[in-house]
Design a protein around this motif. Sequence first.
Motif, PDB file in Angstrom:
ATOM      1  N   GLY A 177      12.016  -3.372   2.012  1.00 19.80           N
ATOM      2  CA  GLY A 177      13.419  -3.516   1.626  1.00 19.80           C
ATOM      3  C   GLY A 177      13.723  -4.599   0.606  1.00 19.80           C
ATOM      4  O   GLY A 177      14.889  -4.896   0.362  1.00 19.80           O
ATOM      5  N   ARG A 226      -2.569  -4.926   8.620  1.00 17.11           N
ATOM      6  CA  ARG A 226      -1.139  -4.590   8.541  1.00 17.11           C
ATOM      7  C   ARG A 226      -0.660  -4.129   9.910  1.00 17.11           C
ATOM      8  O   ARG A 226      -1.328  -3.308  10.564  1.00 17.11           O
ATOM      9  N   THR A 281       0.462   5.531  -0.348  1.00  8.85           N
ATOM     10  CA  THR A 281      -0.215   6.811  -0.521  1.00  8.85           C
ATOM     11  C   THR A 281       0.469   7.580  -1.643  1.00  8.85           C
ATOM     12  O   THR A 281       1.683   7.742  -1.632  1.00  8.85           O
ATOM     13  N   GLY A 337       7.214  -2.252  -2.220  1.00 10.85           N
ATOM     14  CA  GLY A 337       6.655  -0.900  -2.241  1.00 10.85           C
ATOM     15  C   GLY A 337       7.315  -0.053  -3.305  1.00 10.85           C
ATOM     16  O   GLY A 337       6.903  -0.057  -4.471  1.00 10.85           O
ATOM     17  N   ARG A 338       8.394   0.644  -2.920  1.00  9.29           N
ATOM     18  CA  ARG A 338       9.036   1.603  -3.834  1.00  9.29           C
ATOM     19  C   ARG A 338       9.397   1.005  -5.195  1.00  9.29           C
ATOM     20  O   ARG A 338       9.239   1.697  -6.214  1.00  9.29           O
ATOM     21  N   PRO A 390       0.836  -1.204   0.000  1.00  9.80           N
ATOM     22  CA  PRO A 390       0.000   0.000   0.000  1.00  9.80           C
ATOM     23  C   PRO A 390       0.874   1.258   0.000  1.00  9.80           C
ATOM     24  O   PRO A 390       1.793   1.365   0.806  1.00  9.80           O
TER      25      PRO A 390
HETATM   26  C1  LIG Z   1       5.313   6.906  -1.189  1.00  7.78           C
HETATM   27  C2  LIG Z   1       4.985   5.918  -0.114  1.00  7.78           C
HETATM   28  C3  LIG Z   1       3.723   5.899   0.423  1.00  7.78           C
HETATM   29  C4  LIG Z   1       3.372   4.953   1.401  1.00  7.78           C
HETATM   30  N1  LIG Z   1       2.086   4.912   1.865  1.00  7.78           N
HETATM   31  C5  LIG Z   1       1.692   3.885   2.677  1.00  7.78           C
HETATM   32  C6  LIG Z   1       0.315   3.699   2.983  1.00  7.78           C
HETATM   33  O1  LIG Z   1      -0.584   4.420   2.538  1.00  7.78           O
HETATM   34  N2  LIG Z   1       0.004   2.663   3.807  1.00  7.78           N
HETATM   35  C7  LIG Z   1       0.967   1.823   4.314  1.00  7.78           C
HETATM   36  O2  LIG Z   1       0.632   0.888   5.052  1.00  7.78           O
HETATM   37  N3  LIG Z   1       2.258   1.963   4.002  1.00  7.78           N
HETATM   38  C8  LIG Z   1       2.647   2.953   3.173  1.00  7.78           C
HETATM   39  N4  LIG Z   1       3.963   3.045   2.789  1.00  7.78           N
HETATM   40  C9  LIG Z   1       4.929   2.005   3.216  1.00  7.78           C
HETATM   41  C10 LIG Z   1       5.045   0.919   2.143  1.00  7.78           C
HETATM   42  O3  LIG Z   1       3.861   0.148   2.072  1.00  7.78           O
HETATM   43  C11 LIG Z   1       6.228  -0.040   2.433  1.00  7.78           C
HETATM   44  O4  LIG Z   1       5.999  -0.673   3.675  1.00  7.78           O
HETATM   45  C12 LIG Z   1       7.547   0.681   2.468  1.00  7.78           C
HETATM   46  O5  LIG Z   1       7.716   1.469   1.311  1.00  7.78           O
HETATM   47  C13 LIG Z   1       8.717  -0.296   2.590  1.00  7.78           C
HETATM   48  O6  LIG Z   1       8.716  -1.193   1.506  1.00  7.78           O
HETATM   49  P1  LIG Z   1       9.742  -1.025   0.272  1.00  7.78           P
HETATM   50  O7  LIG Z   1      11.133  -1.070   0.868  1.00  7.78           O
HETATM   51  O8  LIG Z   1       9.454  -2.185  -0.620  1.00  7.78           O
HETATM   52  O9  LIG Z   1       9.466   0.304  -0.361  1.00  7.78           O
HETATM   53  C14 LIG Z   1       4.341   4.015   1.861  1.00  7.78           C
HETATM   54  C15 LIG Z   1       5.635   4.060   1.314  1.00  7.78           C
HETATM   55  C16 LIG Z   1       5.962   4.977   0.342  1.00  7.78           C
HETATM   56  C17 LIG Z   1       7.344   4.959  -0.260  1.00  7.78           C
END
Ligand SMILES: Cc1cc2nc3c(=O)[nH]c(=O)nc-3n(C[C@H](O)[C@H](O)[C@H](O)COP(=O)(O)O)c2cc1C
Length: 367
Positions: free
Chosen positions: A301, A231, A28, A323-324, A26
Amino acid sequence: MTKSLKLFKEIELGPLSLRNRVVMAPMTRSRATAEHVPTDMMATYYEQRSGAGLIITEGVAPSPNGVGYPRIPGIYNNEQRDAWKPITEKIHKNAGKIFMQLMHTGRISHKLNMPDGAKIIAPSPVPFTDEKMYTDQEGPQDYPVPEKMTETEIQSTIQEFVDASKRAIQAGFDGVEVHGANGYLIEQFLAPNTNTRDDKYGGSIENRNRFAIEVSKAVADAIGNEKTGIRLSPYGVFSGIEIHDEIDKQYTELTDALNDLGLLYIHIVDHSAMGTPEVPASIKETIKDHFKDGAIILSGGYNNAEEANDDLENDRGDLIAFGRPFISNPDLVYRLKNDISLAEPDQDTFYTPGAEGYVDYPKADEK
Ligand SMILES: Cc1cc2nc3c(=O)[nH]c(=O)nc-3n(C[C@H](O)[C@H](O)[C@H](O)COP(=O)(O)O)c2cc1C
């Protein structure tokens, strides 16, 4: 050569057949209207990423009181519900699955970001003082002191989660994810530094867990436990949550209760790759052991297929959320499978309005 890893194999998630074990986390992105209605551009964004086994949407406000940030989408009226329909239709047309994340931000909010008449509420009148809240109208602002929720407001807020989850199902979602992580309302109840109540919703572990469990139960009763995930972010420090001595015991008890409710999954957040404290492997193992009947999604990560697959092969989780990498690689699954290098996301456009940095990342074979 295409990789044949467990990560890319089909899996049954409760009643759902997912075509692979890659979840879009997820995120935002603040591309809804100022009135918090989903847009056509959002449909394009999600459709571009529909190769995921499961998409979990950005945090969606279940009620006006739950709207923390500018231009985040909501699901508290029928206009919003109807505007989500083209999004779920597009994902299903591409044989994908999609859950809506219900995010009530509690004290992480500002009046300028909220609809008229909405209130900033939290378990206790404890403001977040370390950072500022962005507003479109006046830039960064101090966080307000939230109003302490009365027991009546606790009940009406639970009802808002129920109404929101019913609307999500009406809009065609396969289920909802209750956002119990990252310092928003539910975690504000879980954490002792944001919950200083002395009624049945504060004090002991049992009392601090109560709101999370009641929301989960009410949503599961309304739409089905097999359509309800949650979550959680044990050892997380986002938005002013402080680490405390009882985390292991608290999350063990919480997990037992969620297992009893028969929830579909627990999605564990680990933001240590973003510079926050390490999340001990032991708490993830404990949650997995105690959540006997449901699935575990791991997140945070992951940047390549092997690392993700290793956690699946070693039975640390059932699904892996990215995520990213999904922001800048709409065809992430294809790239992971074919060992194509990943594009880096542009942080400056994470939350800005408009197409740039949102729907203009090319697929590998469009470059
Ligand atoms: C731009 C952005 C917006 C995010 N918005 C949410 C959100 O709305 N809800 C949520 O549970 N986590 C949110 N996260 C956290 C991500 O779901 C994820 O846990 C986090 O980016 C780490 O994962 P990654 O290393 O694969 O990016 C957000 C992360 C980013 C980068």
